[in-house]
Design an enzyme around this catalytic site. Structure first.
Site, mmCIF file in Angstrom:
data_model
loop_
_atom_site.group_PDB
_atom_site.id
_atom_site.type_symbol
_atom_site.label_atom_id
_atom_site.label_comp_id
_atom_site.label_asym_id
_atom_site.label_seq_id
_atom_site.Cartn_x
_atom_site.Cartn_y
_atom_site.Cartn_z
ATOM 1 N N ASP A 32 0.871 -1.168 0.000
ATOM 2 C CA ASP A 32 0.000 0.000 0.000
ATOM 3 C C ASP A 32 0.917 1.230 0.000
ATOM 4 O O ASP A 32 2.136 1.106 0.145
ATOM 5 C CB ASP A 32 -0.890 -0.042 1.250
ATOM 6 C CG ASP A 32 -1.686 1.225 1.447
ATOM 7 O OD1 ASP A 32 -2.330 1.679 0.481
ATOM 8 O OD2 ASP A 32 -1.651 1.784 2.563
ATOM 9 N N ASP A 34 -0.287 5.106 1.190
ATOM 10 C CA ASP A 34 -0.553 6.021 2.301
ATOM 11 C C ASP A 34 -0.433 5.317 3.648
ATOM 12 O O ASP A 34 -1.042 4.262 3.865
ATOM 13 C CB ASP A 34 -1.959 6.621 2.185
ATOM 14 C CG ASP A 34 -2.060 7.643 1.068
ATOM 15 O OD1 ASP A 34 -1.063 8.328 0.793
ATOM 16 O OD2 ASP A 34 -3.148 7.768 0.469
ATOM 17 N N ASP A 43 -3.372 12.611 0.794
ATOM 18 C CA ASP A 43 -4.441 13.586 0.577
ATOM 19 C C ASP A 43 -4.450 14.634 1.690
ATOM 20 O O ASP A 43 -4.669 15.826 1.442
ATOM 21 C CB ASP A 43 -5.804 12.881 0.511
ATOM 22 C CG ASP A 43 -5.962 12.039 -0.737
ATOM 23 O OD1 ASP A 43 -5.269 12.315 -1.735
ATOM 24 O OD2 ASP A 43 -6.768 11.099 -0.720
ATOM 25 N N ASP A 120 -5.140 3.553 -3.096
ATOM 26 C CA ASP A 120 -6.297 4.399 -3.392
ATOM 27 C C ASP A 120 -5.916 5.882 -3.374
ATOM 28 O O ASP A 120 -6.773 6.736 -3.210
ATOM 29 C CB ASP A 120 -7.424 4.127 -2.377
ATOM 30 C CG ASP A 120 -8.773 4.627 -2.858
ATOM 31 O OD1 ASP A 120 -8.879 5.020 -4.037
ATOM 32 O OD2 ASP A 120 -9.724 4.656 -2.053
ATOM 33 N N ASP A 200 -1.958 -1.022 5.740
ATOM 34 C CA ASP A 200 -2.385 -0.456 7.019
ATOM 35 C C ASP A 200 -3.896 -0.283 7.123
ATOM 36 O O ASP A 200 -4.451 -0.329 8.217
ATOM 37 C CB ASP A 200 -1.735 0.926 7.230
ATOM 38 C CG ASP A 200 -2.398 1.991 6.377
ATOM 39 O OD1 ASP A 200 -3.170 2.802 6.929
ATOM 40 O OD2 ASP A 200 -2.195 1.997 5.156
#
Length: 265
Positions: A32, A34, A43, A120, A200
């Protein structure tokens, strides 16, 4: 059949890791982004210190976060932010503890590990950070929401795909991405002995459910993925098949993989 690098002191460490004609890697390592590769939600990093209007400060309804960020980025474009501004933000997001060391380990053993990223976040931010960290060439594929700049110079964002998973946001199901990737590699006659998943968030729990008893989930300790795995293990013993190795520093992931190689599993 069983699924048989700059920033901080790492300028050109990972160049040229792909080797044409080399034997297929034994392991697939999925990251992943972030709060896994980087120590923040990217973001949040983009909007930090900027005054958003009330309509953009409100939490988006469930499943519509991608659309919310489209509106946020449009607003930031109207405020004058352009490619160089966004790139500087992404490049300066700190790596998570121990991540540089894990990247060094993977560079040293690149012939054994195929590395992909499923996030994402967005492609522009991820590419900017990986290049700044000197780690882009470690990753065979980056799967994320498409992002680029329109004629006005605004950073635009789209959904990655559509899917039917009820657990995941409408724009991305990481389980679908991982399943399709493994099928694609199998068609190319690449069969991994083991899959490792480092994440996470709640959206990392869904794909980790596809892992088998031979595989390993590395949830960040105390984060949603870790808590959800613990809840499943308590409520449905044996339902989560993969070994679970929580981490606070990514050096713990590197240490586990190093021990695995010593055992020659």
């Amino acid at each position: 059949m069983r699924r048989c690098c700059q920033g901080v002191g790492l300028p050109c460490l990972f160049k040229g890791v792909a080797m044409a004609g080399a034997r297929p890697p034994r392991f697939l390592l999925v990251f992943d982004f972030d709060e896994t590769i980087v120590d923040e939600n990217s973001d949040d990093s983009v909007v930090r210190g900027r005054a958003l209007p009330e309509r953009l400060r409100q939490s988006p309804r469930e499943g519509s976060y991608n659309e919310h960020m489209q509106r946020v980025l449009a607003f930031l474009g109207e405020q004058g932010l352009r490619a160089a501004d966004f790139r500087a933000v992404y490049e300066n997001i700190p790596l998570s503890p121990g991540m540089a060391e894990l990247f060094q380990f993977l560079s040293k053993h690149h012939e054994l590990f195929e590395v992909v990223l499923i996030s994402d976040a967005n492609t522009f931010g991820i590419e900017a950070k990986l290049r700044a960290a000197g780690a882009r060439s470690l990753f065979r594929k980056v799967f994320s929401n498409p992002a680029g700049f329109d004629r006005r110079g605004f950073l635009t964002l789209g959904p990655y795909h559509s899917h039917k998973c009820l657990q995941c946001p409408a724009n991305m199901c990481k389980r679908k991405i991982l399943t399709e990737y493994l099928a694609e590699r199998a068609q190319e006659e690449v069969e991994f002995q083991r899959v490792f998943y480092v994440g996470d968030g709640a959206n990392d729990f869904c794909p980790s459910g596809t892992l088998t008893a031979a595989d390993v989930a590395f949830p960040r300790k105390g984060y949603p993925m870790h808590r959800m795995i613990q809840e499943m293990q308590e409520k449905q013993p044996g339902a989560f098949q993969a070994a679970v190795v929580p981490w606070e520093s990514a050096t713990e992931v590197a240490r586990y993989l190093q021990e695995l190689l010593k055992r020659r599993c």
